[in-house]
Design a protein around this motif. Structure first.
Motif, PDB file in Angstrom:
ATOM      1  N   ARG A  73       1.132  -0.943   0.652  1.00 50.80           N
ATOM      2  CA  ARG A  73      -0.116   0.050   0.376  1.00 50.80           C
ATOM      3  C   ARG A  73       0.612   1.319  -0.159  1.00 50.80           C
ATOM      4  NH1 ARG A  73      -5.332   1.378   1.849  1.00 50.80           N
ATOM      5  NH2 ARG A  73      -5.437   3.362   2.293  1.00 50.80           N
ATOM      6  N   GLY A  74       1.721   1.601   0.855  1.00 48.07           N
ATOM      7  CA  GLY A  74       2.551   2.541   1.207  1.00 48.07           C
ATOM      8  C   GLY A  74       3.458   2.702   1.957  1.00 48.07           C
ATOM      9  N   PHE A  75       4.261   3.100   1.853  1.00 53.28           N
ATOM     10  CA  PHE A  75       6.341   3.067   2.286  1.00 53.28           C
ATOM     11  C   PHE A  75       6.113   3.645   3.682  1.00 53.28           C
ATOM     12  CE2 PHE A  75       7.495   3.527  -1.687  1.00 53.28           C
ATOM     13  CZ  PHE A  75       8.179   2.531  -1.853  1.00 53.28           C
ATOM     14  N   THR A  76       6.569   3.403   4.829  1.00 52.77           N
ATOM     15  CA  THR A  76       5.943   2.983   6.412  1.00 52.77           C
ATOM     16  C   THR A  76       7.292   4.649   6.688  1.00 52.77           C
ATOM     17  OG1 THR A  76       8.333   2.178   6.699  1.00 52.77           O
ATOM     18  CG2 THR A  76       6.021   0.605   7.071  1.00 52.77           C
ATOM     19  N   SER A  96       3.923   6.425  -2.594  1.00 45.82           N
ATOM     20  CA  SER A  96       2.566   6.398  -1.496  1.00 45.82           C
ATOM     21  C   SER A  96       3.649   5.790  -0.190  1.00 45.82           C
ATOM     22  CB  SER A  96       2.101   4.934  -2.247  1.00 45.82           C
ATOM     23  OG  SER A  96       2.591   3.894  -1.912  1.00 45.82           O
ATOM     24  N   VAL A  97       2.191   6.773   0.709  1.00 44.78           N
ATOM     25  CA  VAL A  97       3.035   6.801   2.373  1.00 44.78           C
ATOM     26  C   VAL A  97       1.239   6.218   3.039  1.00 44.78           C
ATOM     27  CG1 VAL A  97       3.302   7.970   4.265  1.00 44.78           C
ATOM     28  CG2 VAL A  97       4.195   8.424   2.106  1.00 44.78           C
ATOM     29  N   ASP A  98       2.603   4.704   3.749  1.00 47.45           N
ATOM     30  CA  ASP A  98       1.457   4.245   5.075  1.00 47.45           C
ATOM     31  C   ASP A  98       1.930   4.465   6.398  1.00 47.45           C
ATOM     32  OD1 ASP A  98      -0.673   2.678   5.494  1.00 47.45           O
ATOM     33  OD2 ASP A  98      -0.065   0.279   4.915  1.00 47.45           O
ATOM     34  N   ARG A  99       1.400   4.977   7.000  1.00 41.11           N
ATOM     35  CA  ARG A  99       1.363   5.348   8.101  1.00 41.11           C
ATOM     36  C   ARG A  99       1.143   4.150   9.374  1.00 41.11           C
ATOM     37  NH1 ARG A  99       2.980  10.905   9.459  1.00 41.11           N
ATOM     38  NH2 ARG A  99       2.286  11.645   7.450  1.00 41.11           N
ATOM     39  N   ARG A 100       0.858   3.261   8.839  1.00 37.67           N
ATOM     40  CA  ARG A 100      -0.192   2.205  10.059  1.00 37.67           C
ATOM     41  C   ARG A 100       1.062   1.083   9.835  1.00 37.67           C
ATOM     42  NH1 ARG A 100      -5.892   0.850   7.211  1.00 37.67           N
ATOM     43  NH2 ARG A 100      -4.661   1.455   5.330  1.00 37.67           N
ATOM     44  N   ARG A 101       1.376   0.750   8.829  1.00 36.40           N
ATOM     45  CA  ARG A 101       2.620  -0.192   8.578  1.00 36.40           C
ATOM     46  C   ARG A 101       3.515  -0.852   8.993  1.00 36.40           C
ATOM     47  NH1 ARG A 101       6.440  -2.585   4.437  1.00 36.40           N
ATOM     48  NH2 ARG A 101       6.420  -0.235   3.919  1.00 36.40           N
TER      49      ARG A 101
END
Length: 239
Positions: A73-76, A96-101
């Motif tokens: 989904r996105g980078f941590t 893309s950024v994924d703050r949850r991963r």
């Protein structure tokens, strides 16, 4: 009527079946419409890639599929920090950024950090103000050479398994007795490392030999007595 205590047959064959038939005659026109929408979107986001932002490389969940790689989904935040890119700036340059991963292994974090650095090195960043080019922005000559990327950005490639080379079995390997070897080291602790085990073979072999010393001595004595009896009296040996 049916025989026995069964459900009473009540088949309904006089249905208006034409009302429930679904057709797919508009599929060719939809295909053309999807293509036109993709072209329209590509023109609107030019010179940015029409396939969307850059995605990280992650492993599929569960034991069945965790050997395969796919786009996530996105980078941590840790991966972005390792590449020297802030989360807010990453969104503006197609990342893309994924703050949850969360990163649970060093291998995946290093892989995605390297992916970000490679993307950053290939990126042509258009300047906000052409008269005053800031640090990290591309020159006007590089901007003129920019072309829109076709297809996915840096597609994920699964690792190919190494090719196994075959060889002939040696004589020592043919003589090797796996059962006897495992039996001797059966008392070896499980927590010992494979490298340390090589130095700890002798104590466990000695323990196994010590347990069987009486039985082996008895068998050797019986074998020696039978040989002496055979030499002295062949008739007794036959009996």
């Amino acid at each position: 009527m049916g025989k026995g205590n069964n459900m009473i047959p009540n088949q309904h064959y006089h249905k208006w079946w034409q009302r429930h038939v679904k057709t797919w005659f508009n599929q060719p026109a939809r295909k053309v419409r999807r293509h036109e929408n993709r072209v329209k979107k590509a023109k609107a986001v030019f010179p940015r890639p029409a396939s969307g932002p850059l995605r990280p490389v992650v492993r599929c969940p569960t034991i069945r599929y965790h050997t395969k790689l796919r786009a996530g989904r996105g980078f941590t935040l840790e991966e972005l920090k390792g590449a020297g890119i802030s989360a807010n700036f990453a969104k503006t340059i197609g990342i893309s950024v994924d703050r949850r991963r969360k990163n649970k292994s060093l291998e995946s974090r290093q892989r995605n950090i390297q992916r970000l650095k490679e993307y950053r090195s290939k990126l042509i960043l258009f300047p906000i103000n052409e008269k005053k080019i800031r640090k990290g922005e591309s020159s006007l000559e590089e901007c003129k050479l920019a072309t829109q990327l076709q297809g996915p950005i840096m597609p994920v490639k699964n690792e190919q398994p190494a090719v196994v080379e075959f060889r002939e079995v040696t004589k020592d390997e043919k003589k090797f007795q796996a059962f006897a070897t495992l039996r001797k080291v059966s008392y070896q602790p499980v927590w010992k490392a494979s490298e340390a085990v090589a130095h700890d073979f002798k104590p466990f072999q000695a323990r196994t030999d010590a347990r069987l010393v009486g039985i082996r001595a008895k068998r050797a004595k019986e074998a020696a007595e039978s040989e002496d009896a055979a030499k002295g009296d062949p008739k007794k040996a036959k009996k």
